[in-house]
Write a protein that holds these residues in place. Sequence first.
Motif, PDB file in Angstrom:
ATOM      1  N   GLY A 145      10.280  18.691  -5.698  1.00  0.00           N
ATOM      2  CA  GLY A 145       9.596  17.982  -4.510  1.00  0.00           C
ATOM      3  C   GLY A 145       8.663  17.610  -4.106  1.00  0.00           C
ATOM      4  N   VAL A 146       7.613  17.841  -4.327  1.00  0.00           N
ATOM      5  CA  VAL A 146       5.959  17.566  -4.129  1.00  0.00           C
ATOM      6  C   VAL A 146       5.896  16.617  -5.562  1.00  0.00           C
ATOM      7  CG1 VAL A 146       4.058  18.133  -4.145  1.00  0.00           C
ATOM      8  CG2 VAL A 146       5.831  19.308  -2.551  1.00  0.00           C
ATOM      9  N   LEU A 147       6.068  16.972  -6.770  1.00  0.00           N
ATOM     10  CA  LEU A 147       5.932  17.036  -8.441  1.00  0.00           C
ATOM     11  C   LEU A 147       6.105  14.627  -7.511  1.00  0.00           C
ATOM     12  CD1 LEU A 147       6.600  19.434 -10.847  1.00  0.00           C
ATOM     13  CD2 LEU A 147       4.161  18.135  -9.706  1.00  0.00           C
ATOM     14  N   LEU A 148       8.195  15.215  -7.570  1.00  0.00           N
ATOM     15  CA  LEU A 148       7.916  14.061  -7.830  1.00  0.00           C
ATOM     16  C   LEU A 148       7.697  13.524  -6.385  1.00  0.00           C
ATOM     17  CD1 LEU A 148      11.959  14.525  -8.465  1.00  0.00           C
ATOM     18  CD2 LEU A 148      10.502  13.827  -9.407  1.00  0.00           C
ATOM     19  N   ILE A 149       7.420  13.371  -5.436  1.00  0.00           N
ATOM     20  CA  ILE A 149       7.527  12.773  -4.561  1.00  0.00           C
ATOM     21  C   ILE A 149       5.358  12.040  -4.565  1.00  0.00           C
ATOM     22  CG2 ILE A 149       6.424  12.912  -1.756  1.00  0.00           C
ATOM     23  CD1 ILE A 149       8.460  14.604  -1.218  1.00  0.00           C
ATOM     24  N   SER A 150       4.710  13.353  -4.878  1.00  0.00           N
ATOM     25  CA  SER A 150       3.014  12.452  -5.294  1.00  0.00           C
ATOM     26  C   SER A 150       3.841  11.208  -6.698  1.00  0.00           C
ATOM     27  CB  SER A 150       2.567  13.932  -5.271  1.00  0.00           C
ATOM     28  OG  SER A 150       3.287  14.366  -6.607  1.00  0.00           O
ATOM     29  N   LEU A 151       4.426  11.743  -7.746  1.00  0.00           N
ATOM     30  CA  LEU A 151       3.698  10.942  -8.719  1.00  0.00           C
ATOM     31  C   LEU A 151       4.654   9.596  -8.234  1.00  0.00           C
ATOM     32  CD1 LEU A 151       2.757  11.165 -11.437  1.00  0.00           C
ATOM     33  CD2 LEU A 151       5.890  11.885 -12.127  1.00  0.00           C
ATOM     34  N   VAL A 152       5.059   9.438  -7.679  1.00  0.00           N
ATOM     35  CA  VAL A 152       5.853   8.573  -6.835  1.00  0.00           C
ATOM     36  C   VAL A 152       5.375   7.507  -6.173  1.00  0.00           C
ATOM     37  CG1 VAL A 152       7.808   7.029  -5.535  1.00  0.00           C
ATOM     38  CG2 VAL A 152       8.026   8.722  -7.335  1.00  0.00           C
ATOM     39  N   GLN A 153       4.579   7.906  -5.438  1.00  0.00           N
ATOM     40  CA  GLN A 153       3.400   7.522  -4.180  1.00  0.00           C
ATOM     41  C   GLN A 153       2.094   7.151  -4.697  1.00  0.00           C
ATOM     42  OE1 GLN A 153       3.690   8.133  -0.612  1.00  0.00           O
ATOM     43  NE2 GLN A 153       1.919   6.584  -0.921  1.00  0.00           N
ATOM     44  N   PHE A 154       1.879   8.072  -6.437  1.00  0.00           N
ATOM     45  CA  PHE A 154       0.371   8.080  -7.013  1.00  0.00           C
ATOM     46  C   PHE A 154       0.752   6.588  -7.838  1.00  0.00           C
ATOM     47  CE2 PHE A 154      -1.526   7.764 -11.064  1.00  0.00           C
ATOM     48  CZ  PHE A 154      -2.482   7.922 -11.099  1.00  0.00           C
ATOM     49  N   SER A 175       1.380   3.188  -5.229  1.00  0.00           N
ATOM     50  CA  SER A 175      -0.314   2.902  -4.535  1.00  0.00           C
ATOM     51  C   SER A 175      -0.926   2.313  -5.926  1.00  0.00           C
ATOM     52  CB  SER A 175      -1.000   3.981  -4.064  1.00  0.00           C
ATOM     53  OG  SER A 175      -0.189   5.033  -2.943  1.00  0.00           O
ATOM     54  N   ALA A 176      -0.921   2.888  -7.206  1.00  0.00           N
ATOM     55  CA  ALA A 176      -1.883   2.051  -8.138  1.00  0.00           C
ATOM     56  C   ALA A 176      -1.422   1.272  -8.065  1.00  0.00           C
ATOM     57  CB  ALA A 176      -1.856   3.251  -9.087  1.00  0.00           C
ATOM     58  N   LEU A 177      -0.571   0.425  -8.035  1.00  0.00           N
ATOM     59  CA  LEU A 177       0.479  -0.356  -8.646  1.00  0.00           C
ATOM     60  C   LEU A 177      -0.148  -1.426  -7.383  1.00  0.00           C
ATOM     61  CD1 LEU A 177       2.237  -2.458 -10.508  1.00  0.00           C
ATOM     62  CD2 LEU A 177       4.023  -1.747  -9.639  1.00  0.00           C
ATOM     63  N   VAL A 178       0.161  -1.772  -6.553  1.00  0.00           N
ATOM     64  CA  VAL A 178      -0.254  -2.428  -5.315  1.00  0.00           C
ATOM     65  C   VAL A 178      -1.903  -2.721  -5.598  1.00  0.00           C
ATOM     66  CG1 VAL A 178      -0.635  -2.739  -2.707  1.00  0.00           C
ATOM     67  CG2 VAL A 178       1.657  -1.244  -4.048  1.00  0.00           C
ATOM     68  N   SER A 179      -2.155  -1.572  -5.500  1.00  0.00           N
ATOM     69  CA  SER A 179      -3.811  -2.115  -5.848  1.00  0.00           C
ATOM     70  C   SER A 179      -4.482  -2.116  -6.723  1.00  0.00           C
ATOM     71  CB  SER A 179      -4.446  -0.386  -5.933  1.00  0.00           C
ATOM     72  OG  SER A 179      -5.919  -0.483  -5.945  1.00  0.00           O
ATOM     73  N   ALA A 199      -8.712  -1.492  -1.724  1.00  0.00           N
ATOM     74  CA  ALA A 199      -9.530  -0.316  -1.666  1.00  0.00           C
ATOM     75  C   ALA A 199      -8.886   1.364  -1.131  1.00  0.00           C
ATOM     76  CB  ALA A 199     -10.524  -0.121  -0.719  1.00  0.00           C
ATOM     77  N   VAL A 200      -7.573   0.998  -0.071  1.00  0.00           N
ATOM     78  CA  VAL A 200      -6.799   1.553   0.812  1.00  0.00           C
ATOM     79  C   VAL A 200      -6.375   2.582  -0.303  1.00  0.00           C
ATOM     80  CG1 VAL A 200      -5.806   1.997   2.557  1.00  0.00           C
ATOM     81  CG2 VAL A 200      -7.749   0.859   3.509  1.00  0.00           C
ATOM     82  N   TYR A 201      -5.494   1.464  -0.981  1.00  0.00           N
ATOM     83  CA  TYR A 201      -4.040   1.794  -1.549  1.00  0.00           C
ATOM     84  C   TYR A 201      -4.637   2.851  -3.270  1.00  0.00           C
ATOM     85  CZ  TYR A 201      -0.473  -0.925   0.663  1.00  0.00           C
ATOM     86  OH  TYR A 201       0.473  -1.410   1.380  1.00  0.00           O
ATOM     87  N   GLY A 202      -5.864   2.350  -3.124  1.00  0.00           N
ATOM     88  CA  GLY A 202      -6.691   3.261  -4.402  1.00  0.00           C
ATOM     89  C   GLY A 202      -6.676   4.789  -4.314  1.00  0.00           C
ATOM     90  N   PHE A 203      -7.234   4.353  -2.636  1.00  0.00           N
ATOM     91  CA  PHE A 203      -7.275   5.805  -2.447  1.00  0.00           C
ATOM     92  C   PHE A 203      -6.381   7.097  -2.244  1.00  0.00           C
ATOM     93  CE2 PHE A 203      -8.269   8.746   1.924  1.00  0.00           C
ATOM     94  CZ  PHE A 203      -9.323   9.588   1.542  1.00  0.00           C
ATOM     95  N   VAL A 204      -5.272   6.108  -1.734  1.00  0.00           N
ATOM     96  CA  VAL A 204      -4.524   6.693  -1.766  1.00  0.00           C
ATOM     97  C   VAL A 204      -3.356   7.539  -2.641  1.00  0.00           C
ATOM     98  CG1 VAL A 204      -1.492   6.396  -1.021  1.00  0.00           C
ATOM     99  CG2 VAL A 204      -3.276   5.306   1.138  1.00  0.00           C
ATOM    100  N   ALA A 205      -3.787   6.394  -3.396  1.00  0.00           N
ATOM    101  CA  ALA A 205      -3.371   7.170  -5.301  1.00  0.00           C
ATOM    102  C   ALA A 205      -4.760   8.255  -5.819  1.00  0.00           C
ATOM    103  CB  ALA A 205      -3.763   5.314  -5.698  1.00  0.00           C
TER     104      ALA A 205
END
Length: 229
Positions: free
Chosen positions: A14-23, A26-30, A72-78
């Motif tokens: 679950g952590v792997l999937l959540i972190s990967l999707v979040q990455f 966020s990277a796409l938006v940034s 910058a914020v979305y990049g940091f989140v990624a």
Amino acid sequence: MGAKYLCCLPLRLGVLLISLVQFFASALVSGLLTFVLVREAQGRPVFENNDHEEVFFHFSSRTKTVGIILAAVYGFVALIAFTGFVGAIRKRASYVRVFSSLLQGSLALQVVLVIAYFVLYFADKDEFKKICIGQSTDQKVIDNCNDLNKGKNVWAFVVAAIIPILSQAYGVYIVSSYAKKLRNEEFLDQESFGFKGPGYAPVSEESHPLTHQGPYPYADNSHSFGGKA
């Protein structure tokens, strides 16, 4: 057996999937924000519309500043999400805790924003309609915004606002549970490696002298080997 979520899936997955999707999200938006800002600064078209016409953006300095901050914020989140992904792979509790803190902060911010929208929606409906319509002159958009306070639209608005919060809260639960699990495992490992067996008390000469004190008992012929009583 390891801890599970959704009845049968391991927390680590679950952590792997959540972190990967979040990455990736966020990277796409940034990346998109950065692309638009760079193209606008260069005076080049951002994209082409359906008529194959080039579309140019012209931002004010305030809009550019907001765009740079958001990128910058979305990049940091990624970056933090990638840290959580690495932490789940390598089973590092500190990495996963950082990602968990990010999700908790995001959830808190989301709750505050939803409460603000609810207050605006139910307390100042006219202002909410203005925000909804914006600069649009499309009659369908205007009608939909005017109908937001009627019947089923109210429940649709409430459900649409609450479901993301519930899903985000469940994600926070999964990540924080896995971080706690890793922390407990690290604690047990430290305890096992730091285990010491029973020690031995030092023996002092005062309590247990190494030499016999007093006359030697076998110096007497009656006590010596072969002696006669």
